[in-house]
Structure formats: C-alpha cells, structure tokens
Design a protein around this motif. Sequence first.
Motif, PDB file in Angstrom:
ATOM      1  N   TYR A 196       0.839  -1.202   0.000  1.00  0.00           N
ATOM      2  CA  TYR A 196       0.000   0.000   0.000  1.00  0.00           C
ATOM      3  C   TYR A 196       0.876   1.255   0.000  1.00  0.00           C
ATOM      4  O   TYR A 196       0.610   2.205  -0.741  1.00  0.00           O
ATOM      5  CB  TYR A 196      -0.932   0.004   1.218  1.00  0.00           C
ATOM      6  CG  TYR A 196      -1.927   1.133   1.162  1.00  0.00           C
ATOM      7  CD1 TYR A 196      -3.164   0.958   0.560  1.00  0.00           C
ATOM      8  CD2 TYR A 196      -1.616   2.392   1.669  1.00  0.00           C
ATOM      9  CE1 TYR A 196      -4.073   1.993   0.478  1.00  0.00           C
ATOM     10  CE2 TYR A 196      -2.512   3.439   1.585  1.00  0.00           C
ATOM     11  CZ  TYR A 196      -3.735   3.242   0.992  1.00  0.00           C
ATOM     12  OH  TYR A 196      -4.621   4.277   0.892  1.00  0.00           O
ATOM     13  N   TYR A 197       1.926   1.260   0.817  1.00  0.00           N
ATOM     14  CA  TYR A 197       2.832   2.413   0.858  1.00  0.00           C
ATOM     15  C   TYR A 197       3.508   2.634  -0.490  1.00  0.00           C
ATOM     16  O   TYR A 197       3.656   3.764  -0.953  1.00  0.00           O
ATOM     17  CB  TYR A 197       3.895   2.228   1.943  1.00  0.00           C
ATOM     18  CG  TYR A 197       3.374   2.269   3.360  1.00  0.00           C
ATOM     19  CD1 TYR A 197       2.264   3.032   3.717  1.00  0.00           C
ATOM     20  CD2 TYR A 197       3.992   1.536   4.361  1.00  0.00           C
ATOM     21  CE1 TYR A 197       1.793   3.062   5.020  1.00  0.00           C
ATOM     22  CE2 TYR A 197       3.531   1.566   5.667  1.00  0.00           C
ATOM     23  CZ  TYR A 197       2.430   2.330   5.990  1.00  0.00           C
ATOM     24  OH  TYR A 197       1.978   2.363   7.274  1.00  0.00           O
ATOM     25  N   GLN A 198       3.918   1.557  -1.132  1.00  0.00           N
ATOM     26  CA  GLN A 198       4.538   1.685  -2.454  1.00  0.00           C
ATOM     27  C   GLN A 198       3.556   2.277  -3.461  1.00  0.00           C
ATOM     28  O   GLN A 198       3.914   3.152  -4.251  1.00  0.00           O
ATOM     29  CB  GLN A 198       5.060   0.327  -2.936  1.00  0.00           C
ATOM     30  CG  GLN A 198       6.240  -0.174  -2.143  1.00  0.00           C
ATOM     31  CD  GLN A 198       6.610  -1.605  -2.486  1.00  0.00           C
ATOM     32  OE1 GLN A 198       5.761  -2.430  -2.821  1.00  0.00           O
ATOM     33  NE2 GLN A 198       7.900  -1.909  -2.374  1.00  0.00           N
ATOM     34  N   GLU A 199       2.320   1.815  -3.424  1.00  0.00           N
ATOM     35  CA  GLU A 199       1.298   2.351  -4.332  1.00  0.00           C
ATOM     36  C   GLU A 199       0.990   3.814  -4.018  1.00  0.00           C
ATOM     37  O   GLU A 199       0.745   4.614  -4.926  1.00  0.00           O
ATOM     38  CB  GLU A 199       0.026   1.501  -4.255  1.00  0.00           C
ATOM     39  CG  GLU A 199       0.209   0.125  -4.842  1.00  0.00           C
ATOM     40  CD  GLU A 199      -0.972  -0.810  -4.591  1.00  0.00           C
ATOM     41  OE1 GLU A 199      -1.907  -0.425  -3.847  1.00  0.00           O
ATOM     42  OE2 GLU A 199      -0.950  -1.929  -5.137  1.00  0.00           O
ATOM     43  N   GLU A 214       1.453   7.426  -6.549  1.00  0.00           N
ATOM     44  CA  GLU A 214       0.404   8.376  -6.912  1.00  0.00           C
ATOM     45  C   GLU A 214       0.938   9.776  -7.209  1.00  0.00           C
ATOM     46  O   GLU A 214       0.210  10.610  -7.740  1.00  0.00           O
ATOM     47  CB  GLU A 214      -0.638   8.473  -5.784  1.00  0.00           C
ATOM     48  CG  GLU A 214      -1.465   7.228  -5.613  1.00  0.00           C
ATOM     49  CD  GLU A 214      -2.458   7.338  -4.477  1.00  0.00           C
ATOM     50  OE1 GLU A 214      -2.740   8.476  -4.026  1.00  0.00           O
ATOM     51  OE2 GLU A 214      -2.946   6.296  -4.026  1.00  0.00           O
ATOM     52  N   PHE A 215       2.186  10.021  -6.908  1.00  0.00           N
ATOM     53  CA  PHE A 215       2.756  11.365  -7.061  1.00  0.00           C
ATOM     54  C   PHE A 215       3.684  11.432  -8.257  1.00  0.00           C
ATOM     55  O   PHE A 215       4.291  10.442  -8.647  1.00  0.00           O
ATOM     56  CB  PHE A 215       3.504  11.757  -5.776  1.00  0.00           C
ATOM     57  CG  PHE A 215       2.591  11.884  -4.588  1.00  0.00           C
ATOM     58  CD1 PHE A 215       1.998  13.094  -4.283  1.00  0.00           C
ATOM     59  CD2 PHE A 215       2.296  10.773  -3.815  1.00  0.00           C
ATOM     60  CE1 PHE A 215       1.136  13.207  -3.208  1.00  0.00           C
ATOM     61  CE2 PHE A 215       1.434  10.873  -2.735  1.00  0.00           C
ATOM     62  CZ  PHE A 215       0.860  12.093  -2.433  1.00  0.00           C
ATOM     63  N   ILE A 266      10.574  -0.532   0.835  1.00  0.00           N
ATOM     64  CA  ILE A 266      10.072   0.832   0.651  1.00  0.00           C
ATOM     65  C   ILE A 266      11.198   1.748   0.185  1.00  0.00           C
ATOM     66  O   ILE A 266      11.022   2.560  -0.730  1.00  0.00           O
ATOM     67  CB  ILE A 266       9.416   1.347   1.947  1.00  0.00           C
ATOM     68  CG1 ILE A 266       8.147   0.539   2.201  1.00  0.00           C
ATOM     69  CG2 ILE A 266       9.115   2.839   1.862  1.00  0.00           C
ATOM     70  CD1 ILE A 266       7.516   0.772   3.541  1.00  0.00           C
ATOM     71  N   ARG A 267      12.381   1.642   0.800  1.00  0.00           N
ATOM     72  CA  ARG A 267      13.529   2.460   0.403  1.00  0.00           C
ATOM     73  C   ARG A 267      13.891   2.231  -1.064  1.00  0.00           C
ATOM     74  O   ARG A 267      14.066   3.185  -1.833  1.00  0.00           O
ATOM     75  CB  ARG A 267      14.740   2.153   1.285  1.00  0.00           C
ATOM     76  CG  ARG A 267      15.968   2.979   0.930  1.00  0.00           C
ATOM     77  CD  ARG A 267      17.251   2.566   1.663  1.00  0.00           C
ATOM     78  NE  ARG A 267      17.085   1.972   2.961  1.00  0.00           N
ATOM     79  CZ  ARG A 267      17.293   0.675   3.241  1.00  0.00           C
ATOM     80  NH1 ARG A 267      17.688  -0.169   2.300  1.00  0.00           N
ATOM     81  NH2 ARG A 267      17.135   0.214   4.458  1.00  0.00           N
ATOM     82  N   ASP A 268      13.991   0.972  -1.473  1.00  0.00           N
ATOM     83  CA  ASP A 268      14.352   0.660  -2.863  1.00  0.00           C
ATOM     84  C   ASP A 268      13.301   1.193  -3.833  1.00  0.00           C
ATOM     85  O   ASP A 268      13.636   1.740  -4.891  1.00  0.00           O
ATOM     86  CB  ASP A 268      14.534  -0.843  -3.052  1.00  0.00           C
ATOM     87  CG  ASP A 268      15.772  -1.383  -2.350  1.00  0.00           C
ATOM     88  OD1 ASP A 268      16.604  -0.578  -1.872  1.00  0.00           O
ATOM     89  OD2 ASP A 268      15.889  -2.627  -2.252  1.00  0.00           O
ATOM     90  N   LEU A 300       3.888   6.436   6.542  1.00  0.00           N
ATOM     91  CA  LEU A 300       4.658   7.011   5.452  1.00  0.00           C
ATOM     92  C   LEU A 300       4.292   8.488   5.344  1.00  0.00           C
ATOM     93  O   LEU A 300       3.109   8.838   5.307  1.00  0.00           O
ATOM     94  CB  LEU A 300       4.333   6.297   4.137  1.00  0.00           C
ATOM     95  CG  LEU A 300       5.201   6.632   2.940  1.00  0.00           C
ATOM     96  CD1 LEU A 300       6.631   6.141   3.150  1.00  0.00           C
ATOM     97  CD2 LEU A 300       4.623   6.022   1.680  1.00  0.00           C
ATOM     98  N   PHE A 301       5.299   9.342   5.320  1.00  0.00           N
ATOM     99  CA  PHE A 301       5.114  10.790   5.220  1.00  0.00           C
ATOM    100  C   PHE A 301       5.787  11.268   3.937  1.00  0.00           C
ATOM    101  O   PHE A 301       6.947  10.943   3.688  1.00  0.00           O
ATOM    102  CB  PHE A 301       5.743  11.494   6.423  1.00  0.00           C
ATOM    103  CG  PHE A 301       5.140  11.092   7.731  1.00  0.00           C
ATOM    104  CD1 PHE A 301       4.057  11.772   8.252  1.00  0.00           C
ATOM    105  CD2 PHE A 301       5.653  10.017   8.450  1.00  0.00           C
ATOM    106  CE1 PHE A 301       3.497  11.399   9.462  1.00  0.00           C
ATOM    107  CE2 PHE A 301       5.103   9.635   9.655  1.00  0.00           C
ATOM    108  CZ  PHE A 301       4.015  10.328  10.162  1.00  0.00           C
ATOM    109  N   LEU A 302       5.043  12.029   3.148  1.00  0.00           N
ATOM    110  CA  LEU A 302       5.557  12.528   1.878  1.00  0.00           C
ATOM    111  C   LEU A 302       5.403  14.036   1.797  1.00  0.00           C
ATOM    112  O   LEU A 302       4.424  14.583   2.277  1.00  0.00           O
ATOM    113  CB  LEU A 302       4.786  11.907   0.714  1.00  0.00           C
ATOM    114  CG  LEU A 302       4.666  10.385   0.653  1.00  0.00           C
ATOM    115  CD1 LEU A 302       3.792   9.974  -0.525  1.00  0.00           C
ATOM    116  CD2 LEU A 302       6.032   9.735   0.561  1.00  0.00           C
ATOM    117  N   ILE A 303       6.379  14.680   1.167  1.00  0.00           N
ATOM    118  CA  ILE A 303       6.248  16.089   0.822  1.00  0.00           C
ATOM    119  C   ILE A 303       6.451  16.175  -0.686  1.00  0.00           C
ATOM    120  O   ILE A 303       7.491  15.791  -1.215  1.00  0.00           O
ATOM    121  CB  ILE A 303       7.243  16.990   1.557  1.00  0.00           C
ATOM    122  CG1 ILE A 303       7.000  16.923   3.068  1.00  0.00           C
ATOM    123  CG2 ILE A 303       7.141  18.432   1.054  1.00  0.00           C
ATOM    124  CD1 ILE A 303       7.954  17.753   3.889  1.00  0.00           C
TER     125      ILE A 303
END
Length: 191
Positions: free
Chosen positions: A118-121, A125-126, A148-150, A181-184
């Motif tokens: 789910y985190y990879q998907e 999305e961005f 997740i890192r890769d 998971l936090f994204l900017i």
Amino acid sequence: CVDNARSAAASFHGGPNIQIIDSGTFSVGLGLIVQKAAKAMQDGANGIEIERIARDTIQRSYAVICPPGLSYLHHNGFIDHAQASVGEMISIFPVYTIEDGGLVPVDKVRNQRHAVVYYQEFIDEFDDLENIAYLQSAPPSPQDTRLIRDHARENFPSAIFSEHTINLPTSVLFGPRTSALFLIESPQDNF
C-alpha cells in the motif's frame, strides 16, 4: 495541541508575536515541516517568509498510517470498542490519512506485507516528491524498510528518503507495531 498552543500564545501580552500553525500532521511529518522552517531561518528568512514556507510545505504534505493494534486506537478515543474488537478478531489493519486534525480511514490491509505494498502504491500516486519518510514499527522490520527504500529510490531518485523508528508518544497513541509514510510533494513551478 493547537488549541493549547493558541491559549498559551494568547497569554503573552505585549511580548513576541507568536504565530500558531496547525501542521495537520504528527511525528516525522511535523519534523519535516519544522526542518524546512529552520533551514529558512538559517538562510536568513524573516518571520513572514518562514511562515509562508511552513504553510506551503503543509499544503504539500501527505501521510498514511497503518496501526495494526486497534486496541490502542480504542483506548485513545479514535475508534469505539466494537470496531477495535471486530478489527482485531478478523486481523484487519486499517490505513488512515490525517485530515483536519483527525484520522480518516482510507483503506484496510490484511497484514504488514500488504501495508508495505500500500505504501509503495501511495508513493506511485505522485509525480514529483521532495521528501519520503518511513516511520517503522518497533522492533523495525529491515526487509519492509528495504522494500520501501528501494521503491522510493527507484521512482524518485532525487527525493530525500529517511527512515525512523516509532517514538514513544506515537507508540502510545497508535501502538508500537504502527508504521507510517510521510511525503512532501515537490513545489510546482508557478508561471
């Protein structure tokens, strides 16, 4: 927390001008916003510019959180007893995002491996990400973190990727096995 901060700031009559900004996030997400504001201050930005940078970063910040231990959510008033009992009985891991200071359910997964997918998907999305931060459970799962890192480095090689183990306040709220998971998102050019 924001209401308490506003009350405290209001008690400083004639003192410094204190701006209270609701980050709309927590833990690592809040830390990323604070780092951007601190960097702006270090670069010589004035208070108005720092506030603008912080508010802009907040608008581009996103988080998803997967707390597998639903009893923590119940004890902290996020969900009722029936939801926690049934969710744990059928081994549901809810996935939440944060909107207007509250948890909003967006999906559910069956186990931690599905949470990683789910985190990879979610990352996919961005179009362009500036920061990707993974908050891992305690004890951490090196295999999940590596996946997740890769994935992040393959799809967003210029994004800053960071890994963090869940801290005590977040663990008390959501449970020690929680991951997030936090994204900017990168700023868009305004023409």
